[in-house]
Design a protein around this motif. Structure first.
Motif, PDB file in Angstrom:
ATOM      1  N   THR A 121      27.768  49.944  19.015  1.00 44.95           N
ATOM      2  CA  THR A 121      28.115  49.978  20.597  1.00 44.95           C
ATOM      3  C   THR A 121      26.678  50.710  21.021  1.00 44.95           C
ATOM      4  N   SER A 165      23.797  48.681  23.592  1.00 50.30           N
ATOM      5  CA  SER A 165      23.632  49.164  24.726  1.00 50.30           C
ATOM      6  C   SER A 165      22.158  49.403  25.019  1.00 50.30           C
ATOM      7  N   PRO A 213      31.361  57.293  27.549  1.00 52.12           N
ATOM      8  CA  PRO A 213      31.449  56.012  26.353  1.00 52.12           C
ATOM      9  C   PRO A 213      30.144  55.863  25.784  1.00 52.12           C
ATOM     10  N   TYR A 264      28.293  53.522  25.304  1.00 52.99           N
ATOM     11  CA  TYR A 264      27.499  52.424  25.731  1.00 52.99           C
ATOM     12  C   TYR A 264      26.683  52.980  26.934  1.00 52.99           C
ATOM     13  N   ALA A 265      26.780  54.145  27.618  1.00 54.25           N
ATOM     14  CA  ALA A 265      26.495  54.611  29.096  1.00 54.25           C
ATOM     15  C   ALA A 265      25.281  55.701  28.694  1.00 54.25           C
ATOM     16  N   ASP A 298      21.647  48.848  32.083  1.00 53.69           N
ATOM     17  CA  ASP A 298      23.158  48.683  31.810  1.00 53.69           C
ATOM     18  C   ASP A 298      23.407  47.193  31.079  1.00 53.69           C
ATOM     19  N   HIS A 299      22.610  46.461  31.354  1.00 51.78           N
ATOM     20  CA  HIS A 299      22.849  45.096  30.814  1.00 51.78           C
ATOM     21  C   HIS A 299      21.632  44.519  30.151  1.00 51.78           C
ATOM     22  N   ARG A 334      31.290  46.755  23.962  1.00 53.06           N
ATOM     23  CA  ARG A 334      32.769  46.726  24.646  1.00 53.06           C
ATOM     24  C   ARG A 334      32.838  47.942  25.717  1.00 53.06           C
ATOM     25  N   HIS A 335      33.300  47.609  26.532  1.00 51.35           N
ATOM     26  CA  HIS A 335      33.262  48.395  27.870  1.00 51.35           C
ATOM     27  C   HIS A 335      34.597  48.802  28.198  1.00 51.35           C
ATOM     28  N   PRO A 345      36.578  49.268  31.405  1.00 48.18           N
ATOM     29  CA  PRO A 345      36.507  48.838  32.989  1.00 48.18           C
ATOM     30  C   PRO A 345      37.060  50.078  33.853  1.00 48.18           C
ATOM     31  N   ASP A 399      34.448  52.972  33.675  1.00 46.75           N
ATOM     32  CA  ASP A 399      33.379  52.700  34.527  1.00 46.75           C
ATOM     33  C   ASP A 399      33.599  52.652  36.109  1.00 46.75           C
TER      34      ASP A 399
END
Length: 452
Positions: free
Chosen positions: A125, A129, A354, A356-357, A420-421, A438-439, A441, A444
């Motif tokens: 992950t 990211s 998380p 991914y952040a 972020d993308h 995988r986020h 939501p 977020d």
């Protein structure tokens, strides 16, 4: 192709040319070079970064048209934990009894495979990211070191990992017993350091003070726990092997003691004064003669900005966090104003952090600590690489360095949300074509609202 369960992982690097891209170099000035081509060889290293009009692409290289894309060095996260995903904390598990229960599970025949699967998924992950190098600071055992070795051997995808193994604490101290080896004397502390080093760790972490998540009384977070002599014994053992030492420290006195002992990075931090600033700048007991601050604002701010009904923390944890977080934010701003070395780490896996952040930490440094977007990107790439001692390998888009690339749809210097993308991620020449970490939501949305 994307690294996932749908596609086999290819351990071989196929050379490629990424043409007509905008390059964000990652320096503190925010230098941008337009219409560039990056050549990546079969050894996974950058061969050339030059204007597209001047670049000759060998026939055997895959040609990738990057028109409209921005390329920058892969992000580096200096403070990660791979045993958790960052969901709200169950207060029952934050007690010594709860940690002992979890510790028994993860070391059991049933828990070990679960832990291995969790660690691997969280590392992937992070990679998807845009994070191509991580330092873990507090592992359950040596499961992350094992994953590091599998990634190095080309057996599985993942970021470059510098693993800490269990952190080093006092009995019943911060992180104990779940993710810590404990000691009560300098001699015992040196032995715990030597044990981790013998197991092949890349870095060490000390719990110099109490922390928020496992605090059992108001004032415990930031309260000094390990003595200077114990920490000095750990630092001396580590530095003999060329290994840097991080310290969890959340009060001025805790930071002072850790710096005096010779730690190389302070995690979280506190309000600074002239004495502490001078110790960061010139620390004769640190491996390289100076120390760095890693503020981890991502780990503190949500605890005070999001309601307890969503964070899951207790009244005691909330009171501790209010004091600690104010010091962390102020210290980060003071460190930046003083020109100290400030790195980027998020404390992934903790409540509302998380995997991914990582990109959010850059935004928080801009909003709360006075960084420009260019300075935040520089900290998360070149500065972080220097702190880890891997700047000869990664952290910049230069010939001879590892092809650790982050390909974006927009220029992050204009909007850090572009991080972020990711469009593509490349780690040591291995591409992730369609990254889709995988986020969560709900998390977020709460973070977006908290920072709005």
């Amino acid at each position: 192709m994307k690294f996932s369960r749908k596609f086999p992982y290819n351990p071989l690097v196929e050379p490629f040319a990424l043409a007509h891209v905008r390059v964000v170099t990652g320096d503190g000035a925010g230098t941008v070079r337009n219409n560039m081509t990056i050549l990546v060889g079969a050894n996974g290293r950058i061969e050339q970064v030059a204007p597209s009009i001047e670049t000759s692409i060998p026939e055997e290289y895959h040609y990738l048209d990057g028109t409209g894309k921005t390329v920058m060095p892969g992000l580096i996260n200096l403070h990660t934990h791979l045993f958790a995903q960052g969901k709200p904390l169950d207060p029952r598990l934050a007690t010594p009894q709860g940690q002992r229960m979890v510790s028994r599970f993860v070391h059991s025949p049933l828990g070990r495979p679960y832990l291995d699967t969790t660690v691997k998924a969280n590392a992937e992950t992070l990679l998807e990211s845009g994070v191509t190098t991580i330092r873990t600071l507090g592992d359950v055992g040596y499961e992350v070191a094992s994953l590091r070795d599998r990634i190095k051997a080309g057996e599985t995808p993942g970021p470059r990992i510098l693993a800490s193994g269990p952190l080093l604490a006092i009995p019943e101290g911060h992180g104990a017993p779940l993710i810590a080896l404990t000691s009560s004397t300098p001699e015992e502390a040196r032995k715990t350091a030597a044990e981790n080093i013998a197991r092949g760790v890349d870095v060490l972490k000390i719990a110099a003070t109490g922390g928020v998540t496992d605090a059992q009384k108001v004032g415990e977070a930031g309260s000094p726990q390990m003595s200077v002599d114990q920490m000095r014994a750990i630092c001396d053992e580590a530095h003999t092997h060329g290994i840097i030492v991080a310290a969890h420290a959340q009060s001025p006195e805790g930071v002072r003691r850790a710096l005096a002992a010779g730690v190389d990075t302070i995690e979280h931090g506190s309000v600074l004064n002239d004495e502490l600033i001078a110790l960061f700048r010139h620390n004769p007991n640190a491996l390289r003669g100076h120390s760095a601050l890693v503020p981890t604002l991502s780990a503190g701010l949500p605890l005070t900005l999001i309601g307890q009904d969503r964070t899951g923390i207790t009244d005691i944890q909330l009171e501790n966090s209010r004091t600690v977080v104010e010091g962390m934010v102020t210290g980060a701003r003071q460190a930046h104003e003083a020109g100290l070395v400030v790195g980027v780490g998020t404390d992934t896996g903790m409540t509302f952090v998380p995997q991914y952040a990582t990109w959010r930490e850059l935004e928080l440094l801009v909003r709360f600590a006075g960084f420009t977007p260019a300075e935040a990107i520089h900290a998360a790439t070149q500065t972080n690489a220097c702190i880890l001692g891997v700047d000869g390998v990664t952290g910049a888009l230069e010939p001879g360095k590892s092809a650790d690339l982050l390909v974006l749809g927009d220029n992050p210097l204009k909007d850090l949300h572009a991080l972020d993308h990711p469009v593509w991620v490349v780690a040591a020449g291995h591409p992730v074509w369609r990254p889709s970490p995988r986020h969560f939501p709900d998390i977020d949305a709460l973070l977006d609202e908290a920072y709005d």
